[in-house]
Design an enzyme around this catalytic site. Structure first.
Site, PDB file in Angstrom:
ATOM      1  CE  LYS A 190      -1.902   2.977   2.132  1.00 28.96           C
ATOM      2  NZ  LYS A 190      -1.684   4.385   1.688  1.00 28.96           N
ATOM      3  CD  GLU A 265      12.860   1.000   8.458  1.00 28.33           C
ATOM      4  OE1 GLU A 265      13.463  -0.069   8.363  1.00 28.33           O
ATOM      5  OE2 GLU A 265      12.861   1.872   7.573  1.00 28.33           O
ATOM      6  CB  CYS A 299      13.188   9.026   8.497  1.00 28.25           C
ATOM      7  SG  CYS A 299      14.198   7.846   7.597  1.00 28.25           S
ATOM      8  CD  GLU A 396       9.784  13.235  11.432  1.00 33.09           C
ATOM      9  OE1 GLU A 396       8.596  12.863  11.492  1.00 33.09           O
ATOM     10  OE2 GLU A 396      10.693  12.506  11.007  1.00 33.09           O
TER      11      GLU A 396
END
Ligand code: NAD
Length: 503
Positions: A190, A265, A299, A396
């Site tokens: 997906k 992750e 990331c 973030e």
């Protein structure tokens, strides 16, 4: 014709085929419409519609999971060398279509061709590397005990779900899908709704390379629909997920009833720590590269600069000068260093931190502005006079935005570095070896580089601690996730078996 014009012309040719049909789901080797109708993918460069995308829901996920289940035994039991050959052909197919993949990726996500041309090839490398591991994937250990010869072996876990985000989507998808296939698992993928183009190219390439239909299936759709259904599906044995920490938490909840194995992750707020004894020229290059390459939508980006107060003024001055020279522009222009942010929503999120920084009392030393109004462009931004309690130091932002924070001692640097919910990567710049040993031992991160930017080596473990994730992949760690360990004990003699029911 400039290189930009040339790239636009080639891209137009590549996109032509999607204009009429849009992007369909791919299930059991067939194009399948979405029972949710269609949604549209747009380019962040100029907000234009690229094409319609089949809106998959729980219905398509169910069909794809069934296809992955039907093909599982055949794929798992295929001789390893045959599987290896197919995976190498996938790598070759990616290399042959690397330009198409790179151009489509840039147009769909806003990433620059400067970095994406390499990302497509990294995708091929992922397939080559795991193709080479196929033969030993099942290897186990031989553990002798006094009465038994104990043998361990690994078996493919079953059909798995792979859910990926929109930053470097092609590379990240291959990073998950290649080891899953090498381990003998079948896959339902997906992709992120914001970047569906290259996932379609990947499944096409894989089928053309000889991957049996149904071994890799792609269902487009949204997280709360197709994504959730995939996590909940009983035929799917594990979910490999890359995305936000809050979504990672949902993935865990959604998979609870079916006892899913999850590899997560997630996000990061990674520190780069620069001591005054470091090679400051190289440190500066790495600091800039690790937050401003890939649009800062990375990331592992070093979004917090912790700089020793003895060198702070000079280091920040050089940093700002270089950042002000970074070229923001069309992602298909090979000289562009930063392209537009992926979506309007993400652009609004990133730019909201310009006001948040000012409200918190930080200084915008570079950037802090948007560029034009055609697409989602921002200038690379540096916040100074910040402290680690500010939102710009804790949240973030996931854009080309760096927060610089001073420290005076090693203890303070360590405490600031660890004062975050996240723990994905850390970057340390010092020429003091014993400090490097002490510091890296105490730094809370899954991956640390000393006197280096992030240089990925595929056999090494990749993953984070704290809110940055659970589990590792890379090398043999990927097989730990996509396979079940099995223990078998063989009696080596007539050891005593406790007798029950004997009078
Ligand atoms: P996201 O979490 O919003 O979405 C990621 C994927 O999850 C998408 O495909 C989305 O449709 C799907 N999803 C959303 N809700 C879901 C649900 N309830 N159930 C199942 N699937 C669901 O993340 P994003 O905004 O696409 O990506 C950016 C994030 O990814 C950042 O936080 C970044 O740090 C992280 N990231 C982490 C790594 C890593 O290796 N640690 C790598 C790249 C990106």
């Amino acid at each position: 014709m400039t290189a930009l014009d040339d790239n636009i012309k080639k891209l137009t040719g590549y996109l032509e085929r999607f204009r009429d049909t849009g992007i369909r789901n791919r299930i059991a080797g067939q194009d399948v419409a979405g029972s949710g109708g269609v949604f549209r993918t747009t380019s962040p460069v100029d907000k234009s519609v690229i094409c319609d995308v089949a809106h998959g829901t729980a219905d398509e996920v169910d069909k794809a999971a069934q296809a992955a289940s039907d093909t599982f035994a055949g794929w798992r039991d295929m001789p390893a060398l045959e599987r290896k050959k197919i995976l190498i052909k996938v790598a070759e197919g990616i290399e042959a279509r690397a330009e198409e993949i790179a151009l489509c990726e840039c147009w769909d996500t806003g990433q620059t061709i400067k970095f994406m041309s390499k990302a497509a090839l990294r995708g091929a490398e992922n397939f080559r590397y795991f193709a080479d591991q196929v033969v030993q994937a099942r290897d186990g250990q031989h553990l002798q005990s006094p009465t038994l010869m104990n043998v361990t072996t690994r078996k493919s876990i079953g059909p798995v779900g792979v859910i990926t985000p929109w930053n470097t989507p092609f590379m990240l998808s291959t990073w998950k899908i290649a080891p899953a296939l090498a381990a003998g698992c079948t896959v339902v993928h997906k992709p992120a709704e914001a970047s569906p183009l290259t996932a379609r190219l990947l499944v096409e390439i894989a089928e053309e390379a000889g991957l049996p239909p149904g071994v890799l299936n792609t269902v487009n759709g949204f997280g709360e629909g197709a994504g959730k259904a995939l996590c909940e599906h009983p035929k799917i044995k594990a979910i490999a997920f890359v995305g936000e920490s809050s979504t990672g938490s949902l993935i865990t909840k959604q998979g609870a009833d079916t006892l899913k194995r999850n590899h997560l992750e997630l996000g990061g707020k990674n520190p780069v720590i620069v001591f005054d004894d470091a090679d400051l020229e190289r440190a500066l290059d790495a600091v800039i590269f690790m937050i401003f390459s890939i649009n800062g939508e990375r990331c592992t980006s070093s979004s917090r600069l912790l700089v020793q107060d003895t060198i702070r003024a000079e280091f920040e001055a050089k940093l700002v000068e270089r950042v002000n020279n970074i070229k923001v522009g069309h992602p298909l222009d090979p000289s562009t260093e930063i392209g537009p942010l992926v979506t309007e929503e993400h652009f609004n999120k990133v730019t909201s931190y310009f006001d948040i920084a000012k409200e918190d009392g930080a200084t915008i030393a570079a950037g802090g502005v948007t560029v034009g109004d055609e697409g989602y462009f921002v200038r690379p931004t540096v916040f100074t006079n910040a402290n680690n309690k500010m939102r710009i130091a804790q949240e973030e932002i996931f854009g080309p935005v760096l927060t610089s924070i001073p420290f005076s001692t090693e203890e303070e640097a360590l405490s600031l570095a660890n004062d975050t919910d996240y723990g994905l990567t850390g970057y340390l710049w010092t020429n003091d070896l014993t400090r490097a040993l002490r510091f890296t031992d105490a730094l809370e991160a899954g991956m640390i580089w000393v006197n280096s930017e992030n240089v990925r080596h595929l056999p090494t473990p990749f993953g984070g601690v704290k809110s940055s994730g659970i589990g590792r992949d890379g090398g043999d760690w990927s097989f730990e996730f996509y396979m079940e360990q099995k223990h078998i004990g063989f009696a080596t003699g007539q050891h005593k078996i406790t007798k029950l029911g004997v009078l």
